[in-house]
Design a protein around this motif. Structure first.
Motif, PDB file in Angstrom:
ATOM      1  N   LYS A 377     -65.030 -42.297 -37.090  1.00  0.00           N
ATOM      2  CA  LYS A 377     -66.302 -42.187 -36.369  1.00  0.00           C
ATOM      3  C   LYS A 377     -67.554 -42.359 -37.350  1.00  0.00           C
ATOM      4  O   LYS A 377     -68.561 -43.005 -37.093  1.00  0.00           O
ATOM      5  N   ALA A 378     -67.414 -41.870 -38.537  1.00  0.00           N
ATOM      6  CA  ALA A 378     -68.721 -41.899 -39.537  1.00  0.00           C
ATOM      7  C   ALA A 378     -68.734 -43.395 -40.025  1.00  0.00           C
ATOM      8  O   ALA A 378     -70.101 -43.776 -40.358  1.00  0.00           O
ATOM      9  N   GLN A 379     -67.841 -44.000 -40.023  1.00  0.00           N
ATOM     10  CA  GLN A 379     -67.875 -45.590 -40.423  1.00  0.00           C
ATOM     11  C   GLN A 379     -68.584 -46.192 -39.587  1.00  0.00           C
ATOM     12  O   GLN A 379     -69.297 -47.326 -39.804  1.00  0.00           O
ATOM     13  N   ARG A 380     -68.337 -45.897 -38.238  1.00  0.00           N
ATOM     14  CA  ARG A 380     -69.058 -46.715 -37.122  1.00  0.00           C
ATOM     15  C   ARG A 380     -70.565 -45.844 -36.935  1.00  0.00           C
ATOM     16  O   ARG A 380     -71.228 -46.597 -35.900  1.00  0.00           O
ATOM     17  N   GLY A 381     -70.886 -45.002 -37.773  1.00  0.00           N
ATOM     18  CA  GLY A 381     -72.153 -44.429 -37.599  1.00  0.00           C
ATOM     19  C   GLY A 381     -72.070 -43.310 -36.317  1.00  0.00           C
ATOM     20  O   GLY A 381     -73.487 -43.047 -35.720  1.00  0.00           O
ATOM     21  N   GLU A 382     -70.955 -42.872 -35.849  1.00  0.00           N
ATOM     22  CA  GLU A 382     -70.823 -42.026 -34.575  1.00  0.00           C
ATOM     23  C   GLU A 382     -70.502 -40.545 -34.929  1.00  0.00           C
ATOM     24  O   GLU A 382     -70.587 -39.841 -33.924  1.00  0.00           O
ATOM     25  N   PHE A 383     -70.748 -40.289 -36.186  1.00  0.00           N
ATOM     26  CA  PHE A 383     -70.395 -38.772 -36.493  1.00  0.00           C
ATOM     27  C   PHE A 383     -71.279 -38.148 -37.488  1.00  0.00           C
ATOM     28  O   PHE A 383     -72.041 -38.800 -38.455  1.00  0.00           O
ATOM     29  N   SER A 384     -72.012 -36.858 -36.982  1.00  0.00           N
ATOM     30  CA  SER A 384     -72.816 -36.299 -37.848  1.00  0.00           C
ATOM     31  C   SER A 384     -72.465 -34.785 -37.903  1.00  0.00           C
ATOM     32  O   SER A 384     -71.899 -34.157 -37.157  1.00  0.00           O
ATOM     33  N   LEU A 385     -72.664 -34.396 -39.460  1.00  0.00           N
ATOM     34  CA  LEU A 385     -72.070 -32.973 -39.523  1.00  0.00           C
ATOM     35  C   LEU A 385     -73.221 -31.775 -38.994  1.00  0.00           C
ATOM     36  O   LEU A 385     -72.644 -30.782 -38.857  1.00  0.00           O
ATOM     37  N   GLY A 386     -74.516 -32.261 -38.614  1.00  0.00           N
ATOM     38  CA  GLY A 386     -75.534 -31.263 -38.139  1.00  0.00           C
ATOM     39  C   GLY A 386     -74.819 -30.530 -36.988  1.00  0.00           C
ATOM     40  O   GLY A 386     -74.827 -29.250 -37.149  1.00  0.00           O
ATOM     41  N   PRO A 387     -74.338 -31.083 -35.741  1.00  0.00           N
ATOM     42  CA  PRO A 387     -74.114 -30.214 -34.967  1.00  0.00           C
ATOM     43  C   PRO A 387     -72.958 -29.425 -34.995  1.00  0.00           C
ATOM     44  O   PRO A 387     -72.757 -28.130 -34.672  1.00  0.00           O
ATOM     45  N   VAL A 388     -71.962 -29.681 -35.786  1.00  0.00           N
ATOM     46  CA  VAL A 388     -70.801 -29.125 -36.194  1.00  0.00           C
ATOM     47  C   VAL A 388     -71.391 -27.906 -37.150  1.00  0.00           C
ATOM     48  O   VAL A 388     -70.878 -26.719 -36.584  1.00  0.00           O
ATOM     49  N   LEU A 389     -72.041 -28.120 -38.096  1.00  0.00           N
ATOM     50  CA  LEU A 389     -72.258 -26.907 -38.788  1.00  0.00           C
ATOM     51  C   LEU A 389     -73.280 -25.881 -37.926  1.00  0.00           C
ATOM     52  O   LEU A 389     -73.052 -24.691 -38.169  1.00  0.00           O
ATOM     53  N   MET A 390     -74.032 -26.481 -37.126  1.00  0.00           N
ATOM     54  CA  MET A 390     -74.974 -25.383 -36.176  1.00  0.00           C
ATOM     55  C   MET A 390     -74.048 -24.580 -35.337  1.00  0.00           C
ATOM     56  O   MET A 390     -74.087 -23.483 -35.136  1.00  0.00           O
ATOM     57  N   ALA A 391     -73.024 -25.260 -34.579  1.00  0.00           N
ATOM     58  CA  ALA A 391     -72.118 -24.566 -33.913  1.00  0.00           C
ATOM     59  C   ALA A 391     -71.361 -23.373 -34.712  1.00  0.00           C
ATOM     60  O   ALA A 391     -71.059 -22.419 -34.141  1.00  0.00           O
ATOM     61  N   LEU A 392     -70.869 -23.893 -35.765  1.00  0.00           N
ATOM     62  CA  LEU A 392     -69.945 -22.858 -36.753  1.00  0.00           C
ATOM     63  C   LEU A 392     -71.127 -21.705 -37.214  1.00  0.00           C
ATOM     64  O   LEU A 392     -70.585 -20.656 -37.170  1.00  0.00           O
ATOM     65  N   LEU A 393     -72.397 -21.958 -37.442  1.00  0.00           N
ATOM     66  CA  LEU A 393     -73.164 -21.025 -38.012  1.00  0.00           C
ATOM     67  C   LEU A 393     -73.478 -20.137 -36.843  1.00  0.00           C
ATOM     68  O   LEU A 393     -73.551 -18.786 -37.124  1.00  0.00           O
ATOM     69  N   ARG A 394     -73.719 -20.466 -35.474  1.00  0.00           N
ATOM     70  CA  ARG A 394     -73.866 -19.685 -34.339  1.00  0.00           C
ATOM     71  C   ARG A 394     -72.638 -18.663 -34.183  1.00  0.00           C
ATOM     72  O   ARG A 394     -72.681 -17.354 -33.994  1.00  0.00           O
ATOM     73  N   ALA A 395     -71.432 -19.401 -34.102  1.00  0.00           N
ATOM     74  CA  ALA A 395     -69.977 -18.759 -34.144  1.00  0.00           C
ATOM     75  C   ALA A 395     -69.803 -17.625 -35.023  1.00  0.00           C
ATOM     76  O   ALA A 395     -69.388 -16.403 -34.716  1.00  0.00           O
ATOM     77  N   ASN A 396     -70.185 -17.854 -36.436  1.00  0.00           N
ATOM     78  CA  ASN A 396     -69.814 -17.063 -37.381  1.00  0.00           C
ATOM     79  C   ASN A 396     -70.947 -15.918 -37.478  1.00  0.00           C
ATOM     80  O   ASN A 396     -70.816 -15.108 -38.142  1.00  0.00           O
ATOM     81  N   GLY A 397     -72.013 -16.150 -36.708  1.00  0.00           N
ATOM     82  CA  GLY A 397     -73.134 -15.020 -36.648  1.00  0.00           C
ATOM     83  C   GLY A 397     -72.867 -14.179 -35.570  1.00  0.00           C
ATOM     84  O   GLY A 397     -73.684 -12.909 -35.784  1.00  0.00           O
ATOM     85  N   GLY A 398     -71.969 -14.417 -34.784  1.00  0.00           N
ATOM     86  CA  GLY A 398     -71.891 -13.314 -33.640  1.00  0.00           C
ATOM     87  C   GLY A 398     -70.577 -12.539 -33.633  1.00  0.00           C
ATOM     88  O   GLY A 398     -69.797 -12.553 -34.493  1.00  0.00           O
ATOM     89  N   ASP A 399     -70.163 -11.724 -32.507  1.00  0.00           N
ATOM     90  CA  ASP A 399     -68.957 -10.918 -32.601  1.00  0.00           C
ATOM     91  C   ASP A 399     -67.865 -11.828 -32.488  1.00  0.00           C
ATOM     92  O   ASP A 399     -66.581 -11.298 -32.395  1.00  0.00           O
TER      93      ASP A 399
END
Length: 404
Positions: A377-399
């Motif tokens: 997906k990254a080779q096709r320009g369809e993958f970005s780390l931003g949303p993945v990191l944001m989701a993990l940041l929210r998940a690891n910040g909660g209970d």
């Protein structure tokens, strides 16, 4: 007052071990120690949140200090003041009697003053023939002298936190402004991408800002806003690269049309190697669009990776990439799959991707297959780390944090 004396409160006020320790601590004041009383008062005022005091408590302490005749608190002085409640009320700007008693108790509880009560609970001083005070009963200011350095440090801590809070607010305001204007520009000028979804994420983050936020809340929101700004910039850079590639393709077509017919075969790749030479610049541009995010944000979103760094910690990008190689082997990802990810995404982003996969390892059947899919997906320009990191940041910040 004699150093080390301990007296119990008059009437129904109970004696506690904390009060005993406070009175005995006076013996720890170094001989000859001095402190400017109003400097100590300013430090107490600054450190008020950490001491559990209210504005009225400061007014009462100000009134008590005004009854001490000298400007300096000295270890060899009589540091007991003995005003009546009526005198204190007058100097504390007409504070009510019940309120006065409550805030005197708060000052004692905070360890800023101690009581030295007489047999009948009255406050007074007994003077010698020379006019000097032999003994006094009232409020002892010795704890202020004892804790003068500690109070100064607490004041500096509060001031530093206030400065950090102000700067964090400023950074969040600038980040919000950047994101809002970038999204608006992208939508008005028809940039490719799901900008409606990006705007929804932005609005959700803005709605989470409390009316009176704490430093921890602001820091967490700033981290997520920063990730979102990175994602917006990545999307815009992909748009720019796409436009550049289209322009280059049009230029090549015009060049071919102007070339001689007999030379057209020379412009076609004659081997797999030559074909790769044309593809590599495109992959490099896509890799550049996948910018590496700040290491601190990555570690907040993916804390599990830290255990695999040198010495069980990650101090820089080199440590993160080393830990990613260890995690790759542990999760059964083949060297070829990881090497391909490094070539397409760049080594930093490939390491971040491995850290994200480690966080979700319990929900992924095949880490190697998952990495190859993301690389494709990254080779096709369809993958970005931003949303993945944001989701993990929210998940690891909660209970509801889940670790694979």
């Amino acid at each position: 007052m004699q150093v080390g004396d301990v007296t119990t409160p008059f009437g129904r006020r109970p004696m506690t071990l904390a009060l005993v320790r406070q009175q005995m601590a006076v013996a720890e004041i170094k001989p000859g120690k001095t402190a400017e009383k109003w400097k100590v008062f300013r430090d107490v005022s600054e450190a008020r949140p950490l001491l559990g005091l209210q504005d009225r408590s400061l007014a009462v302490l100000d009134a008590l200090l005004s009854f001490f005749p000298e400007n300096e608190l000295r270890q060899d002085q009589q540091l007991i003041v003995f005003p009546s409640n009526a005198q204190l009320t007058l100097r504390a700007h007409g504070i009510a009697g019940a309120t006065l008693r409550r805030h005197l108790a708060l000052l004692v509880e905070a360890g800023l003053i101690t009581r030295k009560d007489s047999a009948n609970g009255k406050r007074y001083a007994r003077k010698a023939k020379s006019g000097e005070v032999e003994s006094a009963f009232g409020f002892d200011l010795s704890p202020l002298l004892l804790r003068s350095e500690e109070l100064a440090q607490l004041a500096q801590q509060v001031a530093a936190e206030r400065l950090l809070l102000r700067r964090t607010k400023e950074s969040l305001t600038i980040c919000r402004r950047d994101i809002r204007k970038l999204i608006t520009a992208a939508m008005e000028e028809g940039a490719s991408g799901d900008w409606g979804k990006v705007e929804l994420v932005y609005v959700t983050l803005v709605q989470r800002i409390p009316r009176t936020p704490t430093l921890a809340e602001l820091t967490a929101l700033l981290d997520e806003m920063t990730l979102l700004r990175h994602e917006v910039l990545n999307m815009l850079e992909l748009e720019k690269n796409s436009a550049n590639m289209s322009a280059n393709d049009a230029h090549d077509e015009r060049h071919k049309q102007n070339s001689k017919p007999e030379l057209i075969n020379d412009l076609e790749p004659s081997s797999r190697t030559e074909l790769g030479a044309d593809v590599e610049p495109i992959q490099e541009r896509r890799s550049a669009a996948l910018k590496a995010f700040p290491l601190g944000l990555v570690l907040r979103a993916c804390p599990e990776i830290a255990a695999y760094g040198p010495g069980g910690a990650i101090a820089g990008w080199r440590d993160l990439m080393s830990a990613a190689v260890t995690v790759r082997s542990m999760l059964g990802v083949s060297p070829s799959a990881y090497q391909e990810a490094c070539e397409i995404m760049g080594p930093e982003n490939a390491a971040v991707t491995m850290a994200c996969i480690l966080e979700r390892a319990g929900h992924i059947n095949s880490a190697g297959g998952y990495l190859r899919d993301l690389t494709s997906k990254a080779q096709r320009g369809e993958f970005s780390l931003g949303p993945v990191l944001m989701a993990l940041l929210r998940a690891n910040g909660g209970d509801s944090r889940q670790v694979g």
